[in-house]
Design a protein around this motif. Structure first.
Motif, PDB file in Angstrom:
ATOM      1  N   ARG A 192       0.832  -1.206   0.000  1.00  0.00           N
ATOM      2  CA  ARG A 192       0.000   0.000   0.000  1.00  0.00           C
ATOM      3  C   ARG A 192       0.867   1.258   0.000  1.00  0.00           C
ATOM      4  O   ARG A 192       0.547   2.239  -0.674  1.00  0.00           O
ATOM      5  N   ALA A 193       1.955   1.239   0.778  1.00  0.00           N
ATOM      6  CA  ALA A 193       2.860   2.389   0.799  1.00  0.00           C
ATOM      7  C   ALA A 193       3.486   2.599  -0.585  1.00  0.00           C
ATOM      8  O   ALA A 193       3.600   3.735  -1.057  1.00  0.00           O
ATOM      9  N   LEU A 194       3.852   1.523  -1.240  1.00  0.00           N
ATOM     10  CA  LEU A 194       4.399   1.607  -2.592  1.00  0.00           C
ATOM     11  C   LEU A 194       3.377   2.195  -3.547  1.00  0.00           C
ATOM     12  O   LEU A 194       3.681   3.092  -4.339  1.00  0.00           O
ATOM     13  N   GLN A 195       2.145   1.736  -3.435  1.00  0.00           N
ATOM     14  CA  GLN A 195       1.080   2.194  -4.322  1.00  0.00           C
ATOM     15  C   GLN A 195       0.699   3.651  -4.052  1.00  0.00           C
ATOM     16  O   GLN A 195       0.399   4.394  -4.979  1.00  0.00           O
ATOM     17  N   CYS A 196       0.743   4.080  -2.798  1.00  0.00           N
ATOM     18  CA  CYS A 196       0.297   5.435  -2.452  1.00  0.00           C
ATOM     19  C   CYS A 196       1.373   6.496  -2.606  1.00  0.00           C
ATOM     20  O   CYS A 196       1.062   7.634  -2.966  1.00  0.00           O
ATOM     21  N   TYR A 197       2.623   6.160  -2.306  1.00  0.00           N
ATOM     22  CA  TYR A 197       3.663   7.180  -2.259  1.00  0.00           C
ATOM     23  C   TYR A 197       4.647   7.146  -3.421  1.00  0.00           C
ATOM     24  O   TYR A 197       5.156   8.179  -3.826  1.00  0.00           O
ATOM     25  N   MET A 255       4.706   7.819 -11.967  1.00  0.00           N
ATOM     26  CA  MET A 255       3.801   7.972 -13.106  1.00  0.00           C
ATOM     27  C   MET A 255       3.370   9.413 -13.360  1.00  0.00           C
ATOM     28  O   MET A 255       2.539   9.658 -14.224  1.00  0.00           O
ATOM     29  N   TYR A 256       3.945  10.381 -12.642  1.00  0.00           N
ATOM     30  CA  TYR A 256       3.557  11.774 -12.805  1.00  0.00           C
ATOM     31  C   TYR A 256       3.746  12.206 -14.252  1.00  0.00           C
ATOM     32  O   TYR A 256       4.803  12.048 -14.842  1.00  0.00           O
ATOM     33  N   GLY A 257       2.720  12.754 -14.828  1.00  0.00           N
ATOM     34  CA  GLY A 257       2.797  13.256 -16.190  1.00  0.00           C
ATOM     35  C   GLY A 257       2.642  12.193 -17.262  1.00  0.00           C
ATOM     36  O   GLY A 257       2.850  12.476 -18.433  1.00  0.00           O
ATOM     37  N   CYS A 258       2.285  10.976 -16.885  1.00  0.00           N
ATOM     38  CA  CYS A 258       2.231   9.895 -17.865  1.00  0.00           C
ATOM     39  C   CYS A 258       1.110  10.087 -18.885  1.00  0.00           C
ATOM     40  O   CYS A 258       1.115   9.436 -19.920  1.00  0.00           O
ATOM     41  N   GLU A 259       0.150  10.972 -18.600  1.00  0.00           N
ATOM     42  CA  GLU A 259      -0.911  11.213 -19.566  1.00  0.00           C
ATOM     43  C   GLU A 259      -0.341  11.764 -20.874  1.00  0.00           C
ATOM     44  O   GLU A 259      -0.911  11.569 -21.937  1.00  0.00           O
ATOM     45  N   ALA A 260       0.779  12.446 -20.780  1.00  0.00           N
ATOM     46  CA  ALA A 260       1.381  13.054 -21.957  1.00  0.00           C
ATOM     47  C   ALA A 260       2.431  12.152 -22.614  1.00  0.00           C
ATOM     48  O   ALA A 260       2.985  12.514 -23.642  1.00  0.00           O
ATOM     49  N   GLU A 287       7.939  -1.836 -16.096  1.00  0.00           N
ATOM     50  CA  GLU A 287       7.792  -3.173 -15.533  1.00  0.00           C
ATOM     51  C   GLU A 287       9.035  -3.578 -14.753  1.00  0.00           C
ATOM     52  O   GLU A 287       8.931  -4.193 -13.691  1.00  0.00           O
ATOM     53  N   ALA A 288      10.212  -3.229 -15.250  1.00  0.00           N
ATOM     54  CA  ALA A 288      11.454  -3.541 -14.545  1.00  0.00           C
ATOM     55  C   ALA A 288      11.527  -2.788 -13.219  1.00  0.00           C
ATOM     56  O   ALA A 288      11.966  -3.340 -12.207  1.00  0.00           O
ATOM     57  N   THR A 289      11.078  -1.544 -13.213  1.00  0.00           N
ATOM     58  CA  THR A 289      11.067  -0.758 -11.978  1.00  0.00           C
ATOM     59  C   THR A 289      10.117  -1.361 -10.962  1.00  0.00           C
ATOM     60  O   THR A 289      10.456  -1.478  -9.774  1.00  0.00           O
ATOM     61  N   GLU A 290       8.944  -1.770 -11.418  1.00  0.00           N
ATOM     62  CA  GLU A 290       7.974  -2.395 -10.521  1.00  0.00           C
ATOM     63  C   GLU A 290       8.553  -3.679  -9.911  1.00  0.00           C
ATOM     64  O   GLU A 290       8.436  -3.922  -8.709  1.00  0.00           O
ATOM     65  N   MET A 291       9.204  -4.487 -10.742  1.00  0.00           N
ATOM     66  CA  MET A 291       9.790  -5.731 -10.234  1.00  0.00           C
ATOM     67  C   MET A 291      10.943  -5.443  -9.275  1.00  0.00           C
ATOM     68  O   MET A 291      11.132  -6.144  -8.289  1.00  0.00           O
ATOM     69  N   TRP A 292      11.701  -4.389  -9.543  1.00  0.00           N
ATOM     70  CA  TRP A 292      12.800  -4.022  -8.653  1.00  0.00           C
ATOM     71  C   TRP A 292      12.264  -3.662  -7.270  1.00  0.00           C
ATOM     72  O   TRP A 292      12.810  -4.084  -6.254  1.00  0.00           O
ATOM     73  N   PHE A 293      11.167  -2.885  -7.230  1.00  0.00           N
ATOM     74  CA  PHE A 293      10.552  -2.537  -5.946  1.00  0.00           C
ATOM     75  C   PHE A 293      10.064  -3.779  -5.211  1.00  0.00           C
ATOM     76  O   PHE A 293      10.275  -3.919  -4.006  1.00  0.00           O
ATOM     77  N   LEU A 294       9.415  -4.683  -5.920  1.00  0.00           N
ATOM     78  CA  LEU A 294       8.914  -5.895  -5.272  1.00  0.00           C
ATOM     79  C   LEU A 294      10.051  -6.764  -4.751  1.00  0.00           C
ATOM     80  O   LEU A 294       9.964  -7.322  -3.654  1.00  0.00           O
ATOM     81  N   ARG A 295      11.109  -6.894  -5.512  1.00  0.00           N
ATOM     82  CA  ARG A 295      12.251  -7.693  -5.054  1.00  0.00           C
ATOM     83  C   ARG A 295      12.898  -7.073  -3.816  1.00  0.00           C
ATOM     84  O   ARG A 295      13.314  -7.786  -2.908  1.00  0.00           O
ATOM     85  N   ALA A 303       4.360 -12.095  -3.803  1.00  0.00           N
ATOM     86  CA  ALA A 303       3.836 -10.826  -3.302  1.00  0.00           C
ATOM     87  C   ALA A 303       2.312 -10.755  -3.414  1.00  0.00           C
ATOM     88  O   ALA A 303       1.716  -9.782  -2.957  1.00  0.00           O
ATOM     89  N   ASN A 304       1.696 -11.775  -4.014  1.00  0.00           N
ATOM     90  CA  ASN A 304       0.240 -11.775  -4.253  1.00  0.00           C
ATOM     91  C   ASN A 304      -0.178 -10.489  -4.960  1.00  0.00           C
ATOM     92  O   ASN A 304      -1.056  -9.782  -4.525  1.00  0.00           O
ATOM     93  N   LYS A 305       0.500 -10.195  -6.051  1.00  0.00           N
ATOM     94  CA  LYS A 305       0.276  -8.947  -6.780  1.00  0.00           C
ATOM     95  C   LYS A 305       0.257  -9.217  -8.269  1.00  0.00           C
ATOM     96  O   LYS A 305       0.871 -10.163  -8.734  1.00  0.00           O
ATOM     97  N   ARG A 306      -0.481  -8.388  -8.978  1.00  0.00           N
ATOM     98  CA  ARG A 306      -0.446  -8.404 -10.440  1.00  0.00           C
ATOM     99  C   ARG A 306       0.296  -7.166 -10.891  1.00  0.00           C
ATOM    100  O   ARG A 306       0.448  -6.202 -10.154  1.00  0.00           O
ATOM    101  N   ARG A 307       0.751  -7.188 -12.107  1.00  0.00           N
ATOM    102  CA  ARG A 307       1.420  -6.001 -12.649  1.00  0.00           C
ATOM    103  C   ARG A 307       0.438  -4.850 -12.690  1.00  0.00           C
ATOM    104  O   ARG A 307      -0.691  -5.002 -13.120  1.00  0.00           O
ATOM    105  N   SER A 308       0.880  -3.686 -12.216  1.00  0.00           N
ATOM    106  CA  SER A 308      -0.044  -2.559 -12.149  1.00  0.00           C
ATOM    107  C   SER A 308       0.447  -1.332 -12.908  1.00  0.00           C
ATOM    108  O   SER A 308      -0.345  -0.450 -13.194  1.00  0.00           O
ATOM    109  N   LEU A 309       1.723  -1.238 -13.183  1.00  0.00           N
ATOM    110  CA  LEU A 309       2.222  -0.032 -13.859  1.00  0.00           C
ATOM    111  C   LEU A 309       2.044  -0.121 -15.327  1.00  0.00           C
ATOM    112  O   LEU A 309       2.128  -0.747 -16.116  1.00  0.00           O
TER     113      LEU A 309
END
Length: 79
Positions: A17-22, A28-33, A45-53, A73-79
């Protein structure tokens, strides 16, 4: 945030939750552009896996697949 994400005394659910919130919103700031190319998608995806590891204290030299780490981690890819 490293001390929170790698703390064994905090449950994995709280750390996720801390990873997801903070961290993910800052990442992902500015990813709309962005134009999401395959290269950017692979980096996210590599960054997400690095955080989980880091959270699960799995060294990068361990022979564990990304799917196995996601299952631990009981998680699916979210980024």
């Amino acid at each position: 945030m490293k001390t929170i994400l790698t703390n064994k005394h905090i449950s994995i659910e709280t750390r996720k939750r801390a990873l997801q919130c903070y961290i993910e919103p800052v990442l992902m700031y500015g990813c709309e552009a962005w134009t999401i190319s395959k290269q950017i998608q692979n980096k996210l995806e590599a960054t997400e896996m690095w955080f989980l590891r880091c959270m699960l204290r799995i060294p990068w030299t361990a022979k564990k697949t990304n799917e196995r780490v996601l299952n631990e981690a009981n998680k699916r890819r979210s980024l």
